[in-house]
Write a protein that holds these residues in place. Structure first.
Motif, mmCIF file in Angstrom:
data_model
loop_
_atom_site.group_PDB
_atom_site.id
_atom_site.type_symbol
_atom_site.label_atom_id
_atom_site.label_comp_id
_atom_site.label_asym_id
_atom_site.label_seq_id
_atom_site.Cartn_x
_atom_site.Cartn_y
_atom_site.Cartn_z
ATOM 1 N N ILE A 113 -12.036 -12.927 78.182
ATOM 2 C CA ILE A 113 -13.384 -12.850 77.626
ATOM 3 C C ILE A 113 -13.363 -12.678 76.103
ATOM 4 C CG2 ILE A 113 -13.592 -10.343 77.903
ATOM 5 C CD1 ILE A 113 -16.401 -12.855 78.665
ATOM 6 N N GLY A 114 -12.298 -12.066 75.580
ATOM 7 C CA GLY A 114 -12.225 -11.791 74.145
ATOM 8 C C GLY A 114 -12.180 -13.021 73.264
ATOM 9 N N THR B 204 -23.110 -11.422 88.344
ATOM 10 C CA THR B 204 -22.229 -10.270 88.166
ATOM 11 C C THR B 204 -20.864 -10.723 87.671
ATOM 12 O OG1 THR B 204 -23.364 -9.150 89.969
ATOM 13 C CG2 THR B 204 -21.231 -8.258 89.287
ATOM 14 N N GLY B 205 -20.391 -10.120 86.579
ATOM 15 C CA GLY B 205 -19.123 -10.516 85.991
ATOM 16 C C GLY B 205 -18.143 -9.365 85.866
ATOM 17 N N LEU B 206 -16.868 -9.723 85.811
ATOM 18 C CA LEU B 206 -15.789 -8.756 85.634
ATOM 19 C C LEU B 206 -14.861 -9.241 84.535
ATOM 20 C CD1 LEU B 206 -14.196 -6.228 86.651
ATOM 21 C CD2 LEU B 206 -12.919 -7.802 88.128
ATOM 22 N N ALA B 207 -14.623 -8.397 83.546
ATOM 23 C CA ALA B 207 -13.655 -8.678 82.491
ATOM 24 C C ALA B 207 -12.391 -7.885 82.787
ATOM 25 C CB ALA B 207 -14.222 -8.300 81.128
ATOM 26 N N LEU B 208 -11.321 -8.575 83.109
ATOM 27 C CA LEU B 208 -10.036 -7.937 83.366
ATOM 28 C C LEU B 208 -9.317 -7.776 82.033
ATOM 29 C CD1 LEU B 208 -9.211 -10.090 86.481
ATOM 30 C CD2 LEU B 208 -9.451 -7.598 86.518
ATOM 31 N N GLY C 49 -8.107 -21.031 82.452
ATOM 32 C CA GLY C 49 -8.970 -21.016 83.624
ATOM 33 C C GLY C 49 -10.066 -19.984 83.485
ATOM 34 N N GLY C 50 -9.739 -18.843 82.863
ATOM 35 C CA GLY C 50 -10.735 -17.815 82.614
ATOM 36 C C GLY C 50 -11.793 -18.267 81.624
ATOM 37 N N ALA C 51 -11.396 -19.098 80.659
ATOM 38 C CA ALA C 51 -12.373 -19.647 79.713
ATOM 39 C C ALA C 51 -13.284 -20.647 80.408
ATOM 40 C CB ALA C 51 -11.649 -20.306 78.548
ATOM 41 N N HIS C 52 -12.699 -21.500 81.267
ATOM 42 C CA HIS C 52 -13.522 -22.458 82.011
ATOM 43 C C HIS C 52 -14.535 -21.715 82.885
ATOM 44 C CE1 HIS C 52 -10.488 -25.004 80.463
ATOM 45 N NE2 HIS C 52 -9.685 -25.044 81.505
ATOM 46 N N VAL C 53 -14.092 -20.618 83.491
ATOM 47 C CA VAL C 53 -14.967 -19.812 84.345
ATOM 48 C C VAL C 53 -16.152 -19.274 83.542
ATOM 49 C CG1 VAL C 53 -15.117 -17.575 85.523
ATOM 50 C CG2 VAL C 53 -13.305 -19.197 86.127
ATOM 51 N N ASP D 120 -8.722 -5.158 71.714
ATOM 52 C CA ASP D 120 -9.498 -4.377 72.670
ATOM 53 C C ASP D 120 -10.978 -4.349 72.294
ATOM 54 O OD1 ASP D 120 -9.219 -2.179 74.991
ATOM 55 O OD2 ASP D 120 -10.589 -1.414 73.460
ATOM 56 N N PRO D 121 -11.329 -4.063 71.029
ATOM 57 C CA PRO D 121 -12.747 -4.082 70.668
ATOM 58 C C PRO D 121 -13.407 -5.443 70.885
ATOM 59 C CG PRO D 121 -11.493 -2.904 69.003
ATOM 60 C CD PRO D 121 -10.497 -3.564 69.900
ATOM 61 N N GLN D 122 -12.693 -6.523 70.571
ATOM 62 C CA GLN D 122 -13.258 -7.855 70.761
ATOM 63 C C GLN D 122 -13.527 -8.126 72.236
ATOM 64 O OE1 GLN D 122 -10.273 -10.320 68.929
ATOM 65 N NE2 GLN D 122 -11.132 -10.068 66.871
ATOM 66 N N ARG D 123 -12.600 -7.753 73.090
ATOM 67 C CA ARG D 123 -12.772 -8.002 74.519
ATOM 68 C C ARG D 123 -13.913 -7.168 75.096
ATOM 69 N NH1 ARG D 123 -6.704 -8.140 77.054
ATOM 70 N NH2 ARG D 123 -6.222 -6.570 75.476
ATOM 71 N N ARG D 124 -13.982 -5.916 74.685
ATOM 72 C CA ARG D 124 -15.052 -5.057 75.206
ATOM 73 C C ARG D 124 -16.416 -5.478 74.668
ATOM 74 N NH1 ARG D 124 -13.141 -0.735 78.021
ATOM 75 N NH2 ARG D 124 -10.876 -0.378 77.848
#
Length: 282
Positions: free
Chosen positions: A131-132, A223-227, A108-112, A238-242
């Motif tokens: 997001i990663g 505006t986006g938020l990466a949890l 669902g996060g990918a679809h978003v 962690d580096p990939q996601r950030r």
């Protein structure tokens, strides 16, 4: 045939209803929409949404959309590919008539993210915990690679979704989902969900996600938020996601010590993170 005819209407919280129902009840527009992933149903959001309501969240119309095959029917002709799920979500969001606050977990996060990239006009803000997977160096986890392998994937899905409900529940609990939620989700896991899993993951084999990630900067239009749940090891390093969050112009909220199903492990912390994000977004 239009997209509205092709794609099944999304399910919503019974007590909240559809976008039209909300308008009829006089509920303020701009609902907050939650989209789950695999191998789940909308029940995965129960603890988080209950916490948001208990905390007196100012959000209006907390609505859950169930992707086809994952708690909603898998219609004939729906191929369950990455692109088709993006188009399904676009079609569902168009029904609201104005931008929504969008929250996605797992697929669902990918679809978003894919909607934020391709149709930012439908989104007021977006949040994703995966997001990663859009980073250029992301490598699919072992289970995903098994599902992407002909023969191995079919065998795994047959064993997994053909097992007794009690066994399916235990698998989810062992992977970090709270038992009450796991019990509700396991009941809905069936052969159709298994077919959707195989089709979706095979459509997303690399370099597909890396190619989709080439356009991440377009998500910064909203505006986006990466949890970032630190114990979730399936959605990138962690580096990939950030790095992906930076490219998408998203804020990062670290959920230290929580795993893939953070919304069932510590829903109060998840609710605080989202509420703070929405408050900053006006």
């Amino acid at each position: 045939m239009s997209d509205r005819d092709r794609y099944p209407r999304a399910s919503a919280l019974p007590e909240r209803g559809t976008a039209a129902d909300l308008a009829d009840r006089g509920v303020s527009a701009m609902p907050t929409v939650f989209v789950h992933g695999n191998p789940e149903t909308a029940a995965v959001w129960d603890p988080l949404l209950a916490e948001l309501e208990r905390a007196g969240s100012p959000r209006n119309g907390l609505i859950r959309l169930s992707p086809p095959g994952f708690g909603a029917p898998l219609p004939t002709g729906f191929g369950a590919t990455v692109g088709e799920y993006r188009d399904w979500l676009i079609s569902a969001l168009e029904d609201f008539g104005e931008p929504v606050d969008l929250v996605g977990h797992d697929w669902g996060g990918a679809h978003v993210v894919n909607v934020a990239v391709s149709r930012p006009d439908l989104v007021r803000s977006w949040a994703s915990d995966v997001i990663g997977i859009f980073d250029r160096d992301y490598v699919w986890h072992e289970l995903a690679r098994r599902w992407q392998t002909p023969g191995d994937g079919e065998a795994d899905v047959a064993d997994r979704f053909g097992a007794a409900v009690e066994t399916r529940t235990e698998v989810l609990v062992q992977r970090g989902m709270s038992r009450p939620v796991a019990e509700r989700i396991a009941v809905a896991q069936d052969e159709a969900m298994g077919r959707a899993v195989l089709a979706l993951y095979r459509s997303a084999a690399q370099p597909v996600m890396a190619e989709l990630g080439r356009h991440l900067e377009q998500a910064s239009q909203r505006t986006g938020l990466a949890l970032l749940a630190t114990e979730d090891h399936m959605v990138g390093t962690d580096p990939q996601r950030r790095r992906a969050a930076h490219r998408a112009g998203a804020r990062v909220e670290t959920l230290d010590g929580l795993g893939h199903w953070w919304m069932t492990q510590d829903p109060a912390r998840g609710a605080r993170a989202l509420t703070a994000f929405w408050s900053r977004n006006g």
